[in-house]
Scaffold this motif. Structure first.
Motif, PDB file in Angstrom:
ATOM      1  N   ASN A 119       0.825  -1.216   0.000  1.00 48.42           N
ATOM      2  CA  ASN A 119       0.000   0.000   0.000  1.00 48.42           C
ATOM      3  C   ASN A 119       0.855   1.260   0.000  1.00 48.42           C
ATOM      4  OD1 ASN A 119      -2.373  -1.583   0.116  1.00 48.42           O
ATOM      5  ND2 ASN A 119      -2.192  -1.725   2.352  1.00 48.42           N
ATOM      6  N   GLY A 120       1.979   1.210  -0.725  1.00 47.05           N
ATOM      7  CA  GLY A 120       2.798   2.400  -0.885  1.00 47.05           C
ATOM      8  C   GLY A 120       3.723   2.714   0.263  1.00 47.05           C
ATOM      9  N   LYS A 121       3.825   1.813   1.258  1.00 47.56           N
ATOM     10  CA  LYS A 121       4.684   2.084   2.410  1.00 47.56           C
ATOM     11  C   LYS A 121       5.602   0.891   2.657  1.00 47.56           C
ATOM     12  CE  LYS A 121       1.373   5.128   4.754  1.00 47.56           C
ATOM     13  NZ  LYS A 121       0.592   5.366   5.998  1.00 47.56           N
ATOM     14  N   PRO A 122       6.835   1.165   3.100  1.00 52.45           N
ATOM     15  CA  PRO A 122       7.743   0.056   3.423  1.00 52.45           C
ATOM     16  C   PRO A 122       7.173  -0.797   4.544  1.00 52.45           C
ATOM     17  CG  PRO A 122       8.930   2.143   3.278  1.00 52.45           C
ATOM     18  CD  PRO A 122       7.479   2.485   3.257  1.00 52.45           C
ATOM     19  N   THR A 123       7.333  -2.104   4.402  1.00 51.59           N
ATOM     20  CA  THR A 123       6.802  -3.027   5.412  1.00 51.59           C
ATOM     21  C   THR A 123       7.909  -3.723   6.194  1.00 51.59           C
ATOM     22  OG1 THR A 123       6.704  -4.803   3.773  1.00 51.59           O
ATOM     23  CG2 THR A 123       4.718  -3.471   4.092  1.00 51.59           C
ATOM     24  N   GLY A 124       9.135  -3.347   5.953  1.00 50.55           N
ATOM     25  CA  GLY A 124      10.253  -3.959   6.663  1.00 50.55           C
ATOM     26  C   GLY A 124      11.538  -3.252   6.324  1.00 50.55           C
ATOM     27  N   ASP A 125      12.632  -3.722   6.905  1.00 48.16           N
ATOM     28  CA  ASP A 125      13.933  -3.123   6.656  1.00 48.16           C
ATOM     29  C   ASP A 125      14.385  -3.390   5.227  1.00 48.16           C
ATOM     30  OD1 ASP A 125      14.031  -2.265   9.287  1.00 48.16           O
ATOM     31  OD2 ASP A 125      15.122  -4.048   9.967  1.00 48.16           O
ATOM     32  N   TRP A 126      15.174  -2.470   4.699  1.00 44.19           N
ATOM     33  CA  TRP A 126      15.756  -2.694   3.380  1.00 44.19           C
ATOM     34  C   TRP A 126      16.851  -3.750   3.493  1.00 44.19           C
ATOM     35  CZ3 TRP A 126      20.962  -1.661   2.238  1.00 44.19           C
ATOM     36  CH2 TRP A 126      21.662  -0.904   3.177  1.00 44.19           C
ATOM     37  N   GLU A 127      17.137  -4.421   2.384  1.00 47.01           N
ATOM     38  CA  GLU A 127      18.122  -5.495   2.372  1.00 47.01           C
ATOM     39  C   GLU A 127      18.926  -5.431   1.089  1.00 47.01           C
ATOM     40  OE1 GLU A 127      15.365  -9.138   0.795  1.00 47.01           O
ATOM     41  OE2 GLU A 127      14.688  -8.046   2.591  1.00 47.01           O
ATOM     42  N   ILE A 128      20.118  -5.996   1.107  1.00 48.52           N
ATOM     43  CA  ILE A 128      20.920  -6.072  -0.112  1.00 48.52           C
ATOM     44  C   ILE A 128      20.434  -7.266  -0.927  1.00 48.52           C
ATOM     45  CG2 ILE A 128      23.209  -6.469  -1.066  1.00 48.52           C
ATOM     46  CD1 ILE A 128      24.382  -4.958   1.269  1.00 48.52           C
ATOM     47  N   PHE A 129      20.015  -7.005  -2.162  1.00 49.71           N
ATOM     48  CA  PHE A 129      19.501  -8.057  -3.048  1.00 49.71           C
ATOM     49  C   PHE A 129      20.606  -8.610  -3.956  1.00 49.71           C
ATOM     50  CE2 PHE A 129      17.756  -9.259  -7.212  1.00 49.71           C
ATOM     51  CZ  PHE A 129      16.931 -10.301  -6.837  1.00 49.71           C
ATOM     52  N   ALA A 130      21.375  -7.730  -4.571  1.00 48.67           N
ATOM     53  CA  ALA A 130      22.452  -8.151  -5.471  1.00 48.67           C
ATOM     54  C   ALA A 130      23.731  -7.447  -5.057  1.00 48.67           C
ATOM     55  CB  ALA A 130      22.109  -7.811  -6.920  1.00 48.67           C
ATOM     56  N   ASN A 131      24.819  -8.224  -4.956  1.00 47.99           N
ATOM     57  CA  ASN A 131      26.072  -7.668  -4.438  1.00 47.99           C
ATOM     58  C   ASN A 131      27.244  -8.303  -5.177  1.00 47.99           C
ATOM     59  OD1 ASN A 131      27.690  -6.073  -2.859  1.00 47.99           O
ATOM     60  ND2 ASN A 131      27.128  -7.011  -0.909  1.00 47.99           N
ATOM     61  N   GLY A 132      28.435  -7.838  -4.851  1.00 44.99           N
ATOM     62  CA  GLY A 132      29.645  -8.374  -5.458  1.00 44.99           C
ATOM     63  C   GLY A 132      30.091  -7.634  -6.699  1.00 44.99           C
TER      64      GLY A 132
END
Length: 571
Positions: free
Chosen positions: A380-393
């Motif tokens: 609904n347009g709002k963050p529902t949790g902490d951000w996370e690293i999806f792709a790295n390296g």
């Protein structure tokens, strides 16, 4: 019907009516029926980037050239990329896979301008240069447009800082264009230590915000047509429309050089962490406070900038400024934003946001950070949790001292018609396609063999005073190894400016520099005047530079500096 090879695949997704994962803005472009989409097997080592379990990747193209920026994927799988530097005179590239193995085997270029923004809407390919927004009518089955570009918006002011014009569309016929600030903090003397901010900052009238125009109206002029949708935004490189909530979102680059410009108020450590990179939910008429305010994610509030009387704690007029929905650590450089609307990825990713962090340059002398793609879960347009690293390296090394050392820097994001996520690197134009293969797919984990960070040894001269001046006033822009930052701050390593005419080099320190090319390359950041330094300080620092970073040139004396200063004063 799109035909693809069916060898070496994990799953087949059969679609009817529409391709899986087409976003609302893509549904208006082209409709395809009875399409069979096949996910190619992931590359060995997933193209040398790391993902969560059961995700894999292939390298679509090994590299179309340096300074690749944003990209878009057409619903037939064709890829279009905008370039910030021309490659053999070309600024836009189109790629196509004709074999069905997921690899682009055709690459064609068109246009001679450079830029950043690119998208497809209602059958048109839109692309931006630093000064205009264009569009091209796309033709069924053709890779390249067969007609000349149409001018949508022009009249943007010429500027060195933050020249890119990223954009996005809503469903009501509007295009939203970022117009970055022409300076770091609207100082009377830009990027000069202790210089006060202009109040009011007149740059806000036509810059440092997001403007709205009609996407189908040609020959609009900035400042005459359209309107300022939101203001006080220093540089929103990542910008996207959230169709779930019918709202605009943007990623703002925070200001630079708190310690270098205000050493009595900020430590090097604070300079590296502050201010936040702000994830903004943008409504019509919003003001996010630049240049008067910045967001301190440690204190969790907007802070009055030092140029306007701030002391690193005072809020003042910033107490009532709209805050970000997420505050990321400082100087990660969020350069693209994408709300995921596909069905290929697990449901937790639906309508969530991917952010490409290009990597910092202004954390020096501390290690640089960023160089990854993050994910933020939304509902609904709002963050529902902490951000996370999806792709790295991407960087290919554990610690990045200088962004030029990073093997890859994620720059642009795009969603494919089957819900795959595409990522492009600005370092070389390498493109990845990231796919989800289902639970227990047994995708081999990526093994990153980190490159050795070849630390350039500074040949220490006996001029310790010069080193101190360099570390105080020069290191933040030109880096500890003198390599500078590509496109922003020129290198000091064996360039004609450093090795050549002494009087010209001294003049750069006294007068500053803007718009000059260094060994044929253009650099956008303005070199401020440092005539507040004494003749001895200038002689010391230039002698240090001319005897470090692999340089071995004759020293400069305070007497030589004095002669140049007197000539400037007499002009």
């Amino acid at each position: 019907m799109i035909k693809m090879k069916t060898t070496c695949f994990f799953k087949i997704i059969v679609l009817t009516s529409l391709l899986v994962g087409i976003s609302c803005k893509d549904q208006k472009i082209e409709k395809t029926t009875d399409v069979v989409s096949v996910l190619p097997s992931p590359d060995s080592n997933n193209g040398d980037i790391i993902f969560p379990n059961n995700f894999g990747a292939i390298v679509v193209h090994e590299g179309i050239g340096k300074a690749a920026r944003h990209m878009v994927v057409r619903n037939n799988g064709d890829i279009y990329v905008n370039m910030h530097k021309p490659v053999n005179g070309i600024g836009l590239f189109a790629l196509r896979d004709t074999t069905g193995n997921g690899k682009a085997d055709i690459k064609e270029g068109f246009t001679d301008y450079i830029g950043t923004g690119i998208d497809i809407n209602d059958g048109y390919l839109y692309a931006s240069s630093p000064m205009e927004v264009f569009r091209y009518p796309l033709v069924d089955e053709q890779l390249l447009p067969d007609s000349k570009e149409e001018l949508v918006v022009s009249g943007f002011l010429k500027q060195n800082d933050h020249i890119s014009k990223p954009f996005t569309f809503d469903n009501e016929g509007n295009i939203y264009v970022t117009v970055g600030s022409p300076t770091n903090a609207c100082q009377e003397e830009t990027r000069s230590p202790g210089s006060k901010g202009m109040n009011p900052c007149l740059q806000l009238e036509l810059q440092a915000g997001i403007w709205s125009y009609k996407k189908d109206q040609l020959n609009q002029v900035h400042g005459k047509d359209g309107f300022r949708y939101a203001t006080g935004i220093r540089n929103a490189m990542g910008i996207d429309w959230n169709f779930e909530t019918n709202s605009l979102y943007a990623m703002q680059h925070g200001r630079d050089q708190l310690n270098q410009l205000w050493p009595d108020l900020y430590t090097e450590e604070q300079n590296a962490e502050l201010p936040a990179e702000e994830f903004l939910q943008v409504d019509k008429g919003d003001d996010f406070g630049w240049p008067y305010c910045y967001y301190d994610q440690i204190q969790n509030k907007k802070i009055l900038g030092p140029e306007y009387g701030g002391d690193s704690k005072k809020q003042g007029l910033c107490a009532n400024i709209k805050e970000p929905i997420i505050a990321f650590p400082g100087h990660l450089a969020p350069n693209d934003l994408l709300f995921y609307t596909g069905d290929q990825f697990p449901s937790r990713y639906k309508n969530g946001a991917f952010v490409a962090f290009h990597g910092s340059w202004n954390r020096a002398p501390l290690p640089q950070q960023g160089f990854f793609v993050a994910f933020v879960p939304f509902k609904n347009g709002k963050p529902t949790g902490d951000w996370e690293i999806f792709a790295n390296g991407f960087a290919g090394m554990e610690e990045v001292k200088n962004p030029a050392d990073a093997v890859n820097r994620p720059m642009g994001l795009a969603q494919g018609p089957d819900g795959s996520l595409y990522i492009v690197s600005s370092s070389n134009g390498k493109i990845w396609r990231v796919m989800y293969y289902g639970e227990n797919a047994n995708i081999k984990k990526t093994v990153i063999v980190n490159n050795t960070n070849k630390e350039d040894k500074v040949v220490e001269s006996e001029n310790i005073k010069g080193k101190k001046v360099y570390e105080t006033y020069c290191l933040a822009c030109h880096q500890s190894n003198g390599k500078g930052v590509q496109g922003l701050n020129p290198p000091l390593t064996q360039t004609d400016w450093v090795s050549g005419d002494k009087e010209k080099l001294i003049g750069v320190i006294l007068n500053g520099m803007e718009g000059e090319k260094v060994d044929g390359e253009s650099y956008r950041n303005i070199m401020a005047s440092h005539r507040f330094l004494s003749d001895e300080d200038i002689a010391d620092v230039l002698t240090y530079v001319r005897s470090s970073f692999g340089n071995d040139y004759e020293k400069i004396t305070s007497k030589e500096v004095g002669v140049v200063r007197s000539k400037i004063g007499a002009e």
